[in-house]
Design an enzyme around this catalytic site. Structure first.
Site, mmCIF file in Angstrom:
data_model
loop_
_atom_site.group_PDB
_atom_site.id
_atom_site.type_symbol
_atom_site.label_atom_id
_atom_site.label_comp_id
_atom_site.label_asym_id
_atom_site.label_seq_id
_atom_site.Cartn_x
_atom_site.Cartn_y
_atom_site.Cartn_z
ATOM 1 N N SER A 23 -44.178 0.746 -27.885
ATOM 2 C CA SER A 23 -42.708 -0.150 -27.904
ATOM 3 C C SER A 23 -42.510 -0.162 -26.232
ATOM 4 C CB SER A 23 -41.928 0.444 -28.822
ATOM 5 O OG SER A 23 -40.596 -0.559 -28.666
ATOM 6 N N HIS A 24 -41.507 0.382 -26.152
ATOM 7 C CA HIS A 24 -40.802 0.198 -24.583
ATOM 8 C C HIS A 24 -41.143 1.592 -23.728
ATOM 9 C CE1 HIS A 24 -38.549 2.442 -27.215
ATOM 10 N NE2 HIS A 24 -37.587 3.058 -26.336
ATOM 11 N N ARG A 52 -46.257 8.603 -32.334
ATOM 12 C CA ARG A 52 -46.294 8.262 -30.933
ATOM 13 C C ARG A 52 -46.562 9.604 -30.170
ATOM 14 N NH1 ARG A 52 -41.006 4.147 -29.914
ATOM 15 N NH2 ARG A 52 -41.985 2.584 -31.164
ATOM 16 N N ASP A 54 -40.871 -6.684 -29.109
ATOM 17 C CA ASP A 54 -40.004 -6.872 -29.983
ATOM 18 C C ASP A 54 -38.402 -6.620 -29.814
ATOM 19 O OD1 ASP A 54 -40.091 -4.108 -29.725
ATOM 20 O OD2 ASP A 54 -40.530 -3.449 -31.649
ATOM 21 N N ARG A 55 -38.064 -6.453 -28.442
ATOM 22 C CA ARG A 55 -36.923 -5.907 -27.947
ATOM 23 C C ARG A 55 -36.503 -7.289 -26.787
ATOM 24 N NH1 ARG A 55 -35.450 0.162 -27.988
ATOM 25 N NH2 ARG A 55 -36.826 0.826 -29.429
ATOM 26 N N LYS A 102 -37.996 -6.690 -35.425
ATOM 27 C CA LYS A 102 -37.081 -6.981 -34.255
ATOM 28 C C LYS A 102 -38.021 -8.123 -33.710
ATOM 29 C CE LYS A 102 -37.083 -2.714 -32.070
ATOM 30 N NZ LYS A 102 -37.227 -1.698 -33.258
ATOM 31 N N ASP A 133 -44.144 -4.300 -26.558
ATOM 32 C CA ASP A 133 -44.580 -5.023 -27.940
ATOM 33 C C ASP A 133 -44.057 -5.973 -28.164
ATOM 34 O OD1 ASP A 133 -42.645 -3.468 -28.869
ATOM 35 O OD2 ASP A 133 -43.405 -3.109 -30.621
ATOM 36 N N LYS A 186 -48.747 2.340 -35.868
ATOM 37 C CA LYS A 186 -47.840 2.240 -36.953
ATOM 38 C C LYS A 186 -48.477 1.466 -38.127
ATOM 39 C CE LYS A 186 -44.378 -0.726 -36.031
ATOM 40 N NZ LYS A 186 -43.011 -1.653 -35.869
ATOM 41 N N ASP A 222 -39.965 -6.153 -23.929
ATOM 42 C CA ASP A 222 -40.470 -5.049 -23.940
ATOM 43 C C ASP A 222 -42.048 -4.870 -24.047
ATOM 44 O OD1 ASP A 222 -40.318 -5.110 -26.550
ATOM 45 O OD2 ASP A 222 -40.296 -2.776 -26.862
ATOM 46 N N THR A 235 -30.731 3.909 -37.943
ATOM 47 C CA THR A 235 -31.552 3.249 -36.880
ATOM 48 C C THR A 235 -32.900 3.339 -37.412
ATOM 49 O OG1 THR A 235 -29.947 4.220 -35.118
ATOM 50 C CG2 THR A 235 -32.606 3.615 -34.572
ATOM 51 N N GLU A 267 -29.887 -4.114 -33.725
ATOM 52 C CA GLU A 267 -29.666 -2.587 -33.415
ATOM 53 C C GLU A 267 -29.215 -2.875 -31.935
ATOM 54 O OE1 GLU A 267 -33.030 -0.038 -35.934
ATOM 55 O OE2 GLU A 267 -33.520 -0.770 -33.784
ATOM 56 N N ARG A 294 -28.747 10.768 -27.688
ATOM 57 C CA ARG A 294 -27.979 9.258 -27.397
ATOM 58 C C ARG A 294 -26.618 9.498 -27.810
ATOM 59 N NH1 ARG A 294 -32.440 6.212 -26.306
ATOM 60 N NH2 ARG A 294 -34.127 5.953 -27.665
#
Length: 542
Positions: free
Chosen positions: A112-113, A21, A280-281, A375, A278, A125, A276, A343, A362, A495
């Site tokens: 992703s997000h 990314r 997956d969330r 996911k 893509d 990816k 999100d 993770t 997750e 985090r």
């Protein structure tokens, strides 16, 4: 027709937890995307004549890189490419396509997000034949190759019309432009009780999904509005846009606040969900109740048998280490396996392939199962609707009933985004240096039981992944976890995960941040986070 192009390697193409990314201007550099794609192909074996799946979330630069990837796949010797119409494939849909059609692997273009746009984020990816993200041995090989690559091969042909469904020839390779939605919808109909969900919606339960200007819009419209009978407009921000319509496509209480506020209003929907960039969330919100991703995993696992695709029960549950232990209590009661991994969804792949786990999740708003190897946001939404229909209960009633039976895991994640990378790394190093001396120390009423840097020993292939997060566990089951995120494109994200288990149902209505206040203070005391980063509060609290 096949051209060999001389190139110079870039030294910054190390894939993170979900591929490479970077900002769009980085990927737009001459040969940057081509180098990485060729490095993927150079790290693979025995794919001549095989099928490659290509698709993305529709973000800015998606179409351009898909054209490059198709032409390079032809030059590399693939026999066929399957690509989503318009270059669109949600990440779970791409995983399903790889698995259903027994493709060799797939290239998914997404960050992703993360935000999209001319100066925002892009990603590439590689997913392997089981439909899941490439394991570390492959991503390490890709990075090693990217540092020394000196040529790439590409077919010199015109760009393909990605908007026309059909079969085409590209330099002797077959390219099939497919409906990106149909196969995914078919899979969901096999897993869930659509008639019961349709009846739930027909009874007056108002359901809305915010696709945040991202990839799930077409999928959610086809499922929720066309198949399940929700009124037109129930899917909001349903058209995938290169910049996501200005949305930050991260389904949490900060970036999906408008949806949250609407559901919580007196006349708002009964059930709300967001997905999100893509697809997956997911975020699940019911009237009067936000469902944490950790609780969502536990509740789905506890109620799995209401869905036809899981009626025989589940083999086990897997969760990432920072995710709360709520699912552990479900596994204990069901007498099934419970697996704690680092993770990154790729760590679930071996467990799913071996039949050890059926559902996994997750804390970062990702939930899924063995139906694909990613996911899956809409899958989680449909599971919740199926549970509501089967139990004839609201989200709030389902969550509170679960807490009463299993206890509540108060849980929160504090993100400090775009921190100076050196400061973030020094903070983690300092924490590692303290680990040996922390056990036995008391911080107010909190006494440290154990402290370590989480290492994962894969029970299937025996591989070991070290340095996956600093864990400080206190007597009584509370804990604090620190880790650096691998999903951003600039600076570092620290985090901090904070958790307290409360078995007493009379104490389940306390505000989460209040219930965790002493742990949050101790986390700062142990890490010197504010002093080291100069931040007096998190960027995002979830």
């Amino acid at each position: 027709m096949i051209k060999t192009v001389s190139t110079t390697p870039f030294q910054d193409q190390k894939p993170g937890t979900s591929g490479l990314r970077k900002k769009v201007p980085v990927f737009a550099q001459v040969n940057y995307a081509e180098n990485f794609i060729q490095s993927i192909f150079d790290s693979l074996e025995d794919f001549a004549g095989q099928t490659l799946v290509i698709g993305g979330d529709g973000r800015y630069y998606n179409r351009e890189v898909i054209q490059k990837a198709i032409k390079m796949a032809a030059a590399a010797g693939f026999g066929k490419v399957m690509v989503g119409q318009g270059g669109i494939l949600s990440t779970p849909a791409a995983s399903n396509i790889i698995r259903k059609y027994k493709a060799f692997g797939g290239i998914i273009l997404s960050a992703s997000h993360n935000p999209g746009g001319p100066t925002e984020d892009f990603g590439i990816k590689y997913n392997i034949g089981n439909g899941g993200p490439a394991p570390e041995k492959i991503t390490d090989a890709i990075f090693a190759r990217s540092k020394v690559i000196d040529t790439y091969k590409i077919a010199e042909v015109a760009d393909l019309d990605l908007d026309a469904i059909g079969t085409f020839d590209v330099a002797g390779m077959t390219v099939e432009v497919i409906d990106p939605v149909a196969d995914y919808v078919e899979l969901m109909e096999q897993l869930f009780d659509f008639p019961s969900i349709r009846a739930l919606i027909a009874s007056g339960v108002n359901v809305v999904i915010d696709s945040m200007g991202a990839v799930t819009g077409p999928y959610a419209r086809q499922i929720l509005e066309t198949r399940l009978g929700a009124p037109e407009g129930s899917v909001r921000n349903a058209v995938p846009l290169p910049d996501f319509g200005g949305h930050h496509p991260d389904p949490n209480l900060v970036h999906a606040k408008e949806l949250y506020d609407d559901v919580m209003s007196p006349d708002g929907p009964h059930f709300g969900a967001a997905s999100d960039g893509d697809g997956d969330r997911n975020m699940i919100v019911g009237k009067g109740m936000f469902v944490t991703p950790s609780d969502s995993l536990a509740i789905i696992a506890a109620n799995a048998t209401v869905a036809p695709g899981y009626a025989r029960g589940i083999a086990g549950i897997a969760r990432s280490m920072p995710t709360s232990a709520a699912a552990d209590r479900v596994a204990e009661k069901l007498k099934i396996g419970m697996y704690e991994t680092p993770t990154g969804w790729k760590f679930f792949g071996n467990l799913l392939d071996a039949g050890k786990a059926t559902v996994c999740g997750e804390e970062s708003f990702g939930t899924g199962s063995d139906h694909v190897r990613e996911k899956d946001g809409l899958w989680a939404v449909l599971f919740w609707l199926n549970i509501m229909a089967a139990r004839n209960e609201s989200v709030e009633e389902i969550v509170k009933s679960h807490w009463a039976e299993y206890g509540r895991n108060y849980y929160s994640r504090h993100d400090y985004e775009e921190v100076d990378s050196d400061a973030a790394n020094l903070l983690i190093i300092a924490l590692r240096d303290k680990l040996a001396t922390l056990p036995g120390q008391s911080f107010g009423a909190l006494k440290v039981a154990t402290a370590d840097d989480f290492a994962y020993h894969d029970p299937i292939d025996g591989s070991v992944s070290k340095n996956q997060g600093i864990r400080i566990l206190f007597e009584g089951g509370s804990r604090v976890v620190f880790r650096l995120s691998g999903t951003g494109t600039s600076g570092a994200t620290i985090r901090v995960y904070v958790e307290r288990y409360e078995p007493d149902a009379s104490r389940h209505a306390i505000d989460t941040q209040e219930a965790l206040a002493d742990l949050i203070a101790v986390a700062d005391q142990i890490s010197d986070l504010r002093k080291r980063t100069g931040r007096d509060k998190p960027t995002v609290i979830t």
